[in-house]
Design a protein around this motif. Structure first.
Motif, PDB file in Angstrom:
ATOM      1  N   GLY A 321      31.967  63.545  83.724  1.00  3.64           N
ATOM      2  CA  GLY A 321      31.212  64.452  83.736  1.00  3.64           C
ATOM      3  C   GLY A 321      30.600  64.973  82.354  1.00  3.64           C
ATOM      4  O   GLY A 321      30.711  64.095  81.647  1.00  3.64           O
ATOM      5  N   GLY A 322      29.352  65.667  82.276  1.00  4.31           N
ATOM      6  CA  GLY A 322      28.273  66.062  81.213  1.00  4.31           C
ATOM      7  C   GLY A 322      27.882  64.725  81.237  1.00  4.31           C
ATOM      8  O   GLY A 322      27.265  64.501  82.149  1.00  4.31           O
ATOM      9  N   GLU A 323      27.647  64.430  80.309  1.00  4.68           N
ATOM     10  CA  GLU A 323      26.328  63.029  79.219  1.00  4.68           C
ATOM     11  C   GLU A 323      27.926  61.910  79.636  1.00  4.68           C
ATOM     12  O   GLU A 323      26.753  60.483  79.689  1.00  4.68           O
ATOM     13  CB  GLU A 323      24.970  63.086  78.787  1.00  4.68           C
ATOM     14  N   ALA A 324      28.892  61.647  80.212  1.00  2.99           N
ATOM     15  CA  ALA A 324      29.487  60.309  80.096  1.00  2.99           C
ATOM     16  C   ALA A 324      30.473  60.634  80.740  1.00  2.99           C
ATOM     17  O   ALA A 324      30.998  61.265  80.701  1.00  2.99           O
ATOM     18  CB  ALA A 324      29.998  59.990  78.282  1.00  2.99           C
ATOM     19  N   ALA A 325      30.822  59.006  81.003  1.00  2.00           N
ATOM     20  CA  ALA A 325      32.331  59.098  81.654  1.00  2.00           C
ATOM     21  C   ALA A 325      32.978  58.499  80.636  1.00  2.00           C
ATOM     22  O   ALA A 325      33.404  57.256  79.672  1.00  2.00           O
ATOM     23  CB  ALA A 325      32.118  58.083  82.500  1.00  2.00           C
ATOM     24  N   VAL A 352      30.730  47.206  77.454  1.00  2.00           N
ATOM     25  CA  VAL A 352      31.430  48.858  77.362  1.00  2.00           C
ATOM     26  C   VAL A 352      29.619  48.756  76.683  1.00  2.00           C
ATOM     27  O   VAL A 352      28.704  49.312  76.988  1.00  2.00           O
ATOM     28  CB  VAL A 352      32.317  48.893  76.888  1.00  2.00           C
ATOM     29  N   ARG A 353      29.670  47.642  75.721  1.00  2.00           N
ATOM     30  CA  ARG A 353      28.252  47.806  74.630  1.00  2.00           C
ATOM     31  C   ARG A 353      26.462  47.485  75.394  1.00  2.00           C
ATOM     32  O   ARG A 353      25.880  48.345  75.126  1.00  2.00           O
ATOM     33  CB  ARG A 353      28.295  46.863  73.381  1.00  2.00           C
ATOM     34  N   ALA A 354      26.868  46.576  76.127  1.00  2.00           N
ATOM     35  CA  ALA A 354      25.774  46.295  77.447  1.00  2.00           C
ATOM     36  C   ALA A 354      25.729  47.734  77.895  1.00  2.00           C
ATOM     37  O   ALA A 354      24.135  47.610  77.975  1.00  2.00           O
ATOM     38  CB  ALA A 354      25.961  45.624  78.111  1.00  2.00           C
ATOM     39  N   ALA A 355      26.268  47.995  78.631  1.00  2.00           N
ATOM     40  CA  ALA A 355      25.957  49.310  79.117  1.00  2.00           C
ATOM     41  C   ALA A 355      26.155  50.478  78.246  1.00  2.00           C
ATOM     42  O   ALA A 355      25.820  52.030  79.147  1.00  2.00           O
ATOM     43  CB  ALA A 355      27.331  49.477  80.380  1.00  2.00           C
ATOM     44  N   GLY A 356      25.720  50.427  77.020  1.00  2.00           N
ATOM     45  CA  GLY A 356      25.620  51.772  75.638  1.00  2.00           C
ATOM     46  C   GLY A 356      26.566  52.094  75.354  1.00  2.00           C
ATOM     47  O   GLY A 356      26.359  53.725  74.906  1.00  2.00           O
ATOM     48  N   GLY A 357      28.037  51.944  76.079  1.00  2.80           N
ATOM     49  CA  GLY A 357      29.326  53.011  75.819  1.00  2.80           C
ATOM     50  C   GLY A 357      29.497  52.410  73.973  1.00  2.80           C
ATOM     51  O   GLY A 357      28.541  51.452  73.554  1.00  2.80           O
ATOM     52  N   VAL A 372      37.677  54.636  76.054  1.00  3.79           N
ATOM     53  CA  VAL A 372      36.281  53.823  76.163  1.00  3.79           C
ATOM     54  C   VAL A 372      35.037  54.871  76.411  1.00  3.79           C
ATOM     55  O   VAL A 372      35.778  55.671  77.548  1.00  3.79           O
ATOM     56  CB  VAL A 372      36.572  53.151  77.464  1.00  3.79           C
ATOM     57  N   SER A 373      34.449  54.829  76.437  1.00  3.49           N
ATOM     58  CA  SER A 373      32.936  56.062  76.597  1.00  3.49           C
ATOM     59  C   SER A 373      32.463  55.480  77.170  1.00  3.49           C
ATOM     60  O   SER A 373      30.960  55.270  75.861  1.00  3.49           O
ATOM     61  CB  SER A 373      33.482  57.223  75.509  1.00  3.49           C
ATOM     62  N   VAL A 374      31.178  55.910  77.932  1.00  5.05           N
ATOM     63  CA  VAL A 374      29.640  55.220  79.090  1.00  5.05           C
ATOM     64  C   VAL A 374      29.485  56.572  79.475  1.00  5.05           C
ATOM     65  O   VAL A 374      29.501  56.775  79.625  1.00  5.05           O
ATOM     66  CB  VAL A 374      30.643  54.544  80.075  1.00  5.05           C
ATOM     67  N   PRO A 375      28.254  56.484  78.660  1.00  2.00           N
ATOM     68  CA  PRO A 375      26.869  57.420  79.181  1.00  2.00           C
ATOM     69  C   PRO A 375      27.001  57.213  80.561  1.00  2.00           C
ATOM     70  O   PRO A 375      26.955  55.963  81.439  1.00  2.00           O
ATOM     71  CB  PRO A 375      26.211  56.909  78.264  1.00  2.00           C
TER      72      PRO A 375
END
Length: 383
Positions: A321-325, A352-357, A372-375
């Motif tokens: 939710g919001g801007e990230a999972a 995860v870094r490749a996905a911007g997280g 783990v946080s991913v936009p």
């Protein structure tokens, strides 16, 4: 004075020397047709006596030297010493025949223009072309040739020099493009091997850990004569079969790991290890690629808990939710577990870094925590 349209085609290219030489030979076979002009001067009697004899012999030697120069082994713009020697001998003979006999023999410096343009580095090619321009002008003046015809020959030298330098540069670009394509293919194959290695590590690490735990449990139950041993053995068989399917899918590149499936597997693995699992989901289902990535994270985090933590309780919370999972995996086991660079967390961090997280992992006062946080993609945010 006549102007002679000399177009001695010189082709060279490719990465294999043998077909390249065949193409060169085919090219010069077409170009040598224009040597009919000096030959006709001998046949028609414009050049007679000793001059005809020496001219014919010199022309034959010129053709041999010219062919040897064209077929000499070399890379683009990087002639071997043999090529330089052949170039020098061919140039001296060609210019000498043009000076001695004039007329149609002025086609020979034009042939040399093409050789310089195709065989030498750009600066040397330009110098060679200009040298042939000077040669044609001086020979024309020395032999009293028609200024108009001499000007046409100068134009042919310049245009053919520019043309074949362009052909050479184009072929160089083609070769470099092929080399770049080969390098890209090599890197892609290397990346694919690395991907398969990561997949197999994650898959087998999780599945084999579960098999080991269930095997130990089945062994203890069998020693006690419990009927649950048969059920545990059947579970081991089921896990092994599933692992085999996943490995096959990973090798073919078509495996899709969903978050929900990984959470079910995580619950089963934790319970088999004697760890009470608490799983909480909040928010909307993650989009496809993010669902797969979070599934990887659950698999890796739970595998480390089962292997290293010796925990009695593990909480898994997924919030979308919001801007990230965000995924949080927290256990109450040994907080100083060896989550070193050699563990699967390194591969997870790269994904995860490749996905911007971002990935954060470390011990707490009691236990270990992985986050783990991913936009989220913009479409998912607006939805």
């Amino acid at each position: 004075m006549k102007a002679f349209p000399a177009f001695p085609l010189l082709t060279s290219g490719g990465t294999d020397e043998s077909p390249s030489r065949l193409r060169r030979l085919a090219g010069i076979s077409i170009g040598l047709v224009y040597l009919c002009f000096p030959v006709l001067e001998i046949v028609t009697g414009e050049v007679t006596g000793d001059r005809a004899l020496w001219g014919g012999a010199g022309l034959a030697v010129f053709v041999c030297l010219y062919t040897a120069t064209v077929l000499s082994p070399r890379n683009f713009g990087d002639p071997t010493p043999l090529t330089y020697w052949l170039l020098g001998a061919t140039t001296l003979l060609g210019v000498g025949l043009a000076v001695a006999l004039g007329g149609g023999w002025l086609t020979l410096p034009i042939y040399m223009t093409v050789v310089y343009s195709m065989a030498l580095r750009p600066r040397l090619s330009v110098a060679g072309v200009l040298a042939m321009v000077v040669t044609v002008v001086l020979v024309g003046l020395l032999r009293g040739n028609d200024p108009g015809g001499t000007l046409v020959l100068v134009f042919q030298v310049l245009t053919l020099g520019a043309l074949f330098m362009g052909v050479r540069n184009t072929r160089m670009l083609v070769v470099r493009l092929r080399q770049a394509q080969e390098e890209v293919a090599r890197l892609a194959a290397s990346e694919e091997r690395l991907r398969i290695a990561r997949d197999l590590h994650d898959l087998l690490g999780h599945s084999l850990s579960l098999i080991v735990l269930k095997s130990e449990l089945a062994g203890r139950l069998a020693e006690n004569g419990s009927e649950r041993a048969v059920a545990e053995i059947r579970d081991i068989e089921s896990v092994a079969r599933q692992a085999l399917v996943e490995v096959r899918d990973a090798v073919t590149g078509y495996r899709q790991r969903g978050l929900s499936g990984e959470l079910d597997g995580a619950r089963a693995a934790l319970e088999a290890a004697g760890t009470r699992a608490t799983i909480r989901l909040a928010g909307t289902p993650p989009p496809g690629t993010l669902d797969e990535l979070l599934g990887w994270a659950v698999r890796e985090g739970v595998t480390n808990v089962v292997r290293h933590a010796r925990a009695t309780r593990c909480e898994i919370e997924v919030t979308v939710g919001g801007e990230a999972a965000t995924l949080d995996i927290v256990d109450d086991g040994r907080g100083a577990a060896p989550y070193g660079p050699g563990s699967g967390l390194t591969g997870l961090t790269e994904r995860v870094r490749a996905a911007g997280g971002t990935v954060s992992a470390g011990p707490r006062e009691t236990g270990f925590a992985l986050r783990v946080s991913v936009p989220l993609p913009s479409a998912s945010r607006s939805g």
